[in-house]
Design a protein around this motif. Structure first.
Motif, PDB file in Angstrom:
ATOM      1  N   ILE A 352       0.856  -1.195   0.000  1.00  0.00           N
ATOM      2  CA  ILE A 352       0.000   0.000   0.000  1.00  0.00           C
ATOM      3  C   ILE A 352       0.887   1.237   0.000  1.00  0.00           C
ATOM      4  O   ILE A 352       1.801   1.365   0.821  1.00  0.00           O
ATOM      5  CB  ILE A 352      -0.921   0.022   1.232  1.00  0.00           C
ATOM      6  N   LEU A 353       0.587   2.155  -0.904  1.00  0.00           N
ATOM      7  CA  LEU A 353       1.302   3.431  -0.968  1.00  0.00           C
ATOM      8  C   LEU A 353       0.433   4.504  -0.327  1.00  0.00           C
ATOM      9  O   LEU A 353      -0.718   4.705  -0.722  1.00  0.00           O
ATOM     10  CB  LEU A 353       1.602   3.803  -2.418  1.00  0.00           C
ATOM     11  N   SER A 354       0.963   5.208   0.667  1.00  0.00           N
ATOM     12  CA  SER A 354       0.187   6.229   1.372  1.00  0.00           C
ATOM     13  C   SER A 354       0.060   7.492   0.532  1.00  0.00           C
ATOM     14  O   SER A 354       0.766   7.674  -0.472  1.00  0.00           O
ATOM     15  CB  SER A 354       0.864   6.584   2.702  1.00  0.00           C
ATOM     16  N   GLU A 355      -0.830   8.372   0.966  1.00  0.00           N
ATOM     17  CA  GLU A 355      -0.865   9.726   0.433  1.00  0.00           C
ATOM     18  C   GLU A 355       0.279  10.519   1.049  1.00  0.00           C
ATOM     19  O   GLU A 355       0.966  10.057   1.964  1.00  0.00           O
ATOM     20  CB  GLU A 355      -2.205  10.395   0.766  1.00  0.00           C
ATOM     21  N   LEU A 356       0.497  11.728   0.536  1.00  0.00           N
ATOM     22  CA  LEU A 356       1.487  12.604   1.152  1.00  0.00           C
ATOM     23  C   LEU A 356       1.063  12.951   2.574  1.00  0.00           C
ATOM     24  O   LEU A 356      -0.112  13.191   2.841  1.00  0.00           O
ATOM     25  CB  LEU A 356       1.630  13.897   0.342  1.00  0.00           C
ATOM     26  N   TYR A 357       2.026  12.964   3.508  1.00  0.00           N
ATOM     27  CA  TYR A 357       1.752  13.425   4.873  1.00  0.00           C
ATOM     28  C   TYR A 357       3.020  14.045   5.448  1.00  0.00           C
ATOM     29  O   TYR A 357       4.125  13.861   4.918  1.00  0.00           O
ATOM     30  CB  TYR A 357       1.237  12.282   5.750  1.00  0.00           C
ATOM     31  N   MET A 358       2.863  14.779   6.543  1.00  0.00           N
ATOM     32  CA  MET A 358       3.981  15.487   7.145  1.00  0.00           C
ATOM     33  C   MET A 358       4.761  14.573   8.082  1.00  0.00           C
ATOM     34  O   MET A 358       4.211  14.036   9.041  1.00  0.00           O
ATOM     35  CB  MET A 358       3.469  16.724   7.906  1.00  0.00           C
ATOM     36  N   ASP A 359       6.046  14.397   7.822  1.00  0.00           N
ATOM     37  CA  ASP A 359       6.906  13.609   8.691  1.00  0.00           C
ATOM     38  C   ASP A 359       7.381  14.473   9.855  1.00  0.00           C
ATOM     39  O   ASP A 359       7.913  15.573   9.661  1.00  0.00           O
ATOM     40  CB  ASP A 359       8.106  13.089   7.913  1.00  0.00           C
ATOM     41  N   LEU A 360       7.189  13.988  11.072  1.00  0.00           N
ATOM     42  CA  LEU A 360       7.478  14.787  12.263  1.00  0.00           C
ATOM     43  C   LEU A 360       8.967  14.999  12.478  1.00  0.00           C
ATOM     44  O   LEU A 360       9.378  15.994  13.079  1.00  0.00           O
ATOM     45  CB  LEU A 360       6.858  14.113  13.494  1.00  0.00           C
ATOM     46  N   HIS A 361       9.790  14.078  12.001  1.00  0.00           N
ATOM     47  CA  HIS A 361      11.232  14.200  12.217  1.00  0.00           C
ATOM     48  C   HIS A 361      11.897  15.101  11.173  1.00  0.00           C
ATOM     49  O   HIS A 361      12.739  15.938  11.505  1.00  0.00           O
ATOM     50  CB  HIS A 361      11.893  12.820  12.211  1.00  0.00           C
ATOM     51  N   ILE A 366       6.214  13.385   3.026  1.00  0.00           N
ATOM     52  CA  ILE A 366       6.762  12.150   2.494  1.00  0.00           C
ATOM     53  C   ILE A 366       5.588  11.218   2.153  1.00  0.00           C
ATOM     54  O   ILE A 366       4.431  11.519   2.428  1.00  0.00           O
ATOM     55  CB  ILE A 366       7.698  11.449   3.502  1.00  0.00           C
ATOM     56  N   ARG A 367       5.924  10.079   1.548  1.00  0.00           N
ATOM     57  CA  ARG A 367       4.960   8.996   1.386  1.00  0.00           C
ATOM     58  C   ARG A 367       5.602   7.723   1.903  1.00  0.00           C
ATOM     59  O   ARG A 367       6.832   7.580   1.898  1.00  0.00           O
ATOM     60  CB  ARG A 367       4.541   8.841  -0.082  1.00  0.00           C
ATOM     61  N   THR A 368       4.767   6.807   2.374  1.00  0.00           N
ATOM     62  CA  THR A 368       5.255   5.535   2.914  1.00  0.00           C
ATOM     63  C   THR A 368       4.668   4.389   2.110  1.00  0.00           C
ATOM     64  O   THR A 368       3.452   4.355   1.858  1.00  0.00           O
ATOM     65  CB  THR A 368       4.874   5.390   4.396  1.00  0.00           C
ATOM     66  N   TYR A 369       5.552   3.462   1.722  1.00  0.00           N
ATOM     67  CA  TYR A 369       5.091   2.233   1.074  1.00  0.00           C
ATOM     68  C   TYR A 369       5.225   1.098   2.080  1.00  0.00           C
ATOM     69  O   TYR A 369       6.302   0.866   2.636  1.00  0.00           O
ATOM     70  CB  TYR A 369       5.912   1.922  -0.174  1.00  0.00           C
ATOM     71  N   SER A 370       4.137   0.414   2.339  1.00  0.00           N
ATOM     72  CA  SER A 370       4.150  -0.702   3.289  1.00  0.00           C
ATOM     73  C   SER A 370       3.908  -2.008   2.536  1.00  0.00           C
ATOM     74  O   SER A 370       3.134  -2.055   1.571  1.00  0.00           O
ATOM     75  CB  SER A 370       3.101  -0.502   4.380  1.00  0.00           C
ATOM     76  N   TYR A 371       4.587  -3.072   3.017  1.00  0.00           N
ATOM     77  CA  TYR A 371       4.531  -4.341   2.282  1.00  0.00           C
ATOM     78  C   TYR A 371       4.649  -5.495   3.277  1.00  0.00           C
ATOM     79  O   TYR A 371       5.461  -5.456   4.212  1.00  0.00           O
ATOM     80  CB  TYR A 371       5.687  -4.400   1.274  1.00  0.00           C
ATOM     81  N   PRO A 372       3.828  -6.555   3.097  1.00  0.00           N
ATOM     82  CA  PRO A 372       3.902  -7.706   4.017  1.00  0.00           C
ATOM     83  C   PRO A 372       5.125  -8.570   3.728  1.00  0.00           C
ATOM     84  O   PRO A 372       5.372  -8.949   2.581  1.00  0.00           O
ATOM     85  CB  PRO A 372       2.604  -8.453   3.729  1.00  0.00           C
ATOM     86  N   ALA A 373       5.879  -8.860   4.796  1.00  0.00           N
ATOM     87  CA  ALA A 373       7.062  -9.714   4.623  1.00  0.00           C
ATOM     88  C   ALA A 373       6.670 -11.182   4.484  1.00  0.00           C
ATOM     89  O   ALA A 373       7.480 -12.012   4.047  1.00  0.00           O
ATOM     90  CB  ALA A 373       8.012  -9.536   5.801  1.00  0.00           C
ATOM     91  N   LEU A 388       9.902  12.170  -4.805  1.00  0.00           N
ATOM     92  CA  LEU A 388       8.545  12.283  -5.344  1.00  0.00           C
ATOM     93  C   LEU A 388       8.399  13.501  -6.241  1.00  0.00           C
ATOM     94  O   LEU A 388       7.714  13.458  -7.272  1.00  0.00           O
ATOM     95  CB  LEU A 388       7.540  12.365  -4.192  1.00  0.00           C
ATOM     96  N   TYR A 389       9.051  14.601  -5.867  1.00  0.00           N
ATOM     97  CA  TYR A 389       8.909  15.859  -6.602  1.00  0.00           C
ATOM     98  C   TYR A 389       9.425  15.739  -8.033  1.00  0.00           C
ATOM     99  O   TYR A 389       8.909  16.394  -8.949  1.00  0.00           O
ATOM    100  CB  TYR A 389       9.666  16.962  -5.851  1.00  0.00           C
ATOM    101  N   GLU A 390      10.422  14.889  -8.221  1.00  0.00           N
ATOM    102  CA  GLU A 390      11.028  14.745  -9.545  1.00  0.00           C
ATOM    103  C   GLU A 390      10.190  13.873 -10.478  1.00  0.00           C
ATOM    104  O   GLU A 390      10.516  13.729 -11.651  1.00  0.00           O
ATOM    105  CB  GLU A 390      12.429  14.147  -9.408  1.00  0.00           C
ATOM    106  N   ARG A 391       9.125  13.295  -9.943  1.00  0.00           N
ATOM    107  CA  ARG A 391       8.284  12.409 -10.745  1.00  0.00           C
ATOM    108  C   ARG A 391       6.869  12.973 -10.837  1.00  0.00           C
ATOM    109  O   ARG A 391       6.277  13.322  -9.822  1.00  0.00           O
ATOM    110  CB  ARG A 391       8.273  11.006 -10.139  1.00  0.00           C
ATOM    111  N   ASP A 392       6.375  13.072 -12.042  1.00  0.00           N
ATOM    112  CA  ASP A 392       5.085  13.724 -12.285  1.00  0.00           C
ATOM    113  C   ASP A 392       3.974  13.102 -11.467  1.00  0.00           C
ATOM    114  O   ASP A 392       3.828  11.871 -11.411  1.00  0.00           O
ATOM    115  CB  ASP A 392       4.726  13.651 -13.770  1.00  0.00           C
ATOM    116  N   PHE A 393       3.201  13.959 -10.809  1.00  0.00           N
ATOM    117  CA  PHE A 393       1.965  13.607 -10.106  1.00  0.00           C
ATOM    118  C   PHE A 393       2.167  12.766  -8.843  1.00  0.00           C
ATOM    119  O   PHE A 393       1.201  12.291  -8.267  1.00  0.00           O
ATOM    120  CB  PHE A 393       0.991  12.874 -11.038  1.00  0.00           C
ATOM    121  N   LEU A 394       3.405  12.591  -8.387  1.00  0.00           N
ATOM    122  CA  LEU A 394       3.632  11.846  -7.146  1.00  0.00           C
ATOM    123  C   LEU A 394       3.837  12.764  -5.953  1.00  0.00           C
ATOM    124  O   LEU A 394       3.546  12.396  -4.822  1.00  0.00           O
ATOM    125  CB  LEU A 394       4.851  10.916  -7.275  1.00  0.00           C
ATOM    126  N   GLY A 395       4.339  13.983  -6.196  1.00  0.00           N
ATOM    127  CA  GLY A 395       4.629  14.926  -5.112  1.00  0.00           C
ATOM    128  C   GLY A 395       3.501  15.918  -4.908  1.00  0.00           C
ATOM    129  O   GLY A 395       2.521  15.940  -5.617  1.00  0.00           O
TER     130      GLY A 395
END
Length: 395
Positions: A352-361, A366-373, A388-395
């Motif tokens: 699952i690829l998240s939407e953009l959100y604010m990273d506290l650190h 950023i966006r987070t990709y999560s994957y089952p091991a 993300l900014y360098e790729r169209d429509f991801l940032g």
């Protein structure tokens, strides 16, 4: 402006009408009444006059009623349109409120009363009985946010308005990304109590786009239509054109996100296979990070209950990866959608690829990709905005 001067020129006070558009039909549904006074070549906004506690109440009520009667008379030519009329609720406590209800009942018109705080009414919860009184009289109520009187979630729950008016102009004056998150919160809260959102003070394309993305039912601002002495009906084509542009942009964003998610899924499948079962969580996090270091800056591992099993594997500028301990055993189940995503990954077996959100650190989006091991563990890959900014429509 001096109160006596306003009273001396009462006959020169009048309403202007600014159209309010409904998003679904792209057409004018009503007008906000804006009080004005003209003396010679100068036009004065009288809004502050009604909220000035130094002006006698009888003066403010007299001018308010005079302008309102003019607006109602003009409205008869467009009887199917609503009027959004701003009142200072402190002026209508008791018998003035009863008279207001009687006047509106006699007119048989659709008037929505918009209320906001003032020096005389400093807390929203004190207005809940007044709002209930109006609503029980079949009058809809709009809660109006001002620069000095913000609306909180608790205010919305306590007052339960029919419409929440948000000044989207604040997006340009404050932290844009944080404010957009707040707008999203308002959208959710409004839906919970059955209220609609009205975004006002829209002055440009981006603000209209923000309002559309946050689910505004009603839209208003100089970008769409300027205040006018009569009830004009225009700019439907402009609204349709802009909405079509928004839809095309969102469609491309969704397409790009799906393609990027598939790309990440293919890379993760090649990495994971059966080799990770015997890796401890720190080793797994570093292994994934080094393998995806062209994409990510941080990787960590969680279990199905949200507990972080690894430290944070973080990439340094030298492309070296190091484990940081501060978040080990941290539970992330409080995050919105976290457990929902865990369950979805467990059932579907995909990432699952998240939407953009604010990273506290990092204090950046950023966006987070999560994957089952595949062994009860879940891999979280944090992707920086620079990528993300360098790729169209991801940032």
């Amino acid at each position: 402006m001096d109160a006596l001067e306003v009273m001396m020129h009462k006959e020169r006070t009048y309403p202007l009408f600014q159209p309010i558009f409904v998003a679904g039909k792209h057409e004018v549904v009503g007008y906000e009444v804006l009080p004005r006074l003209r003396i010679e070549e100068h036009e004065y906004d009288l809004t502050d006059f009604f909220y000035d506690s130094l002006v006698p109440e009888e003066y403010r009520l007299e001018i308010d009623r005079y302008i309102r009667k003019q607006a109602l008379e003009i409205q008869k030519t467009r009887a199917h349109m609503w009027l959004f009329y701003n009142i200072n609720p402190s002026l209508y406590d008791g018998s003035p409120g009863d008279r207001l209800i009687s006047e509106l009942a006699e007119e048989s018109t659709e008037m929505i009363l918009s209320i906001s705080l003032s020096d005389e009414t400093v807390k929203w919860y004190t207005l809940r009985h007044f709002v209930q009184f109006l609503q029980n009289s079949q009058i809809r109520v709009a809660m109006k946010e001002t620069k000095n009187a913000k609306i909180t979630m608790m205010d919305i729950v306590q007052v339960k308005p029919d419409i929440i008016k948000i000044d989207i102009g604040d997006v340009e004056r404050e932290n844009v990304n944080v404010h957009r998150e707040l707008l999203h919160t308002f959208s959710i809260a409004a839906g919970k109590i059955g209220a609609s959102l009205l975004f006002q003070n829209i002055k440009g394309f981006q603000q209209l786009s923000d309002a559309w993305r946050q689910g505004a039912l009603y839209l208003q601002g100089d970008y769409l239509a300027l205040p006018h002495p009569t009830m004009i009906d225009n700019n439907q084509e402009k609204l349709v054109k802009n909405f079509r542009s928004f839809l095309n942009y969102e469609r491309e964003k969704k397409r790009a996100s799906l393609q990027f998610s598939r790309f990440l899924s293919e890379r993760m499948k090649k990495l994971i296979s059966g080799r990770v079962v015997h890796m401890d969580s720190d080793t797994l996090a570093q292994y994934v990070g080094r393998s995806l270091q062209d994409i990510c800056f941080r990787v960590y591992i969680c279990d199905g209950e949200g507990f972080q099993l690894s430290g944070n594997a973080v990439k340094h500028q030298s492309d070296q990866w190091e484990i940081y301990e501060e978040n080990r055993r941290q539970n992330w189940s409080w995050r919105p959608f976290f457990l929902e995503n865990i369950v979805q990954m467990h059932v579907d077996g995909g990432g699952i690829l998240s939407e953009l959100y604010m990273d506290l650190h990092r204090h950046e989006q950023i966006r987070t990709y999560s994957y089952p091991a595949g062994d009860g563990r879940y891999i979280f890959v944090d992707i920086p905005f620079s990528y993300l900014y360098e790729r169209d429509f991801l940032g």
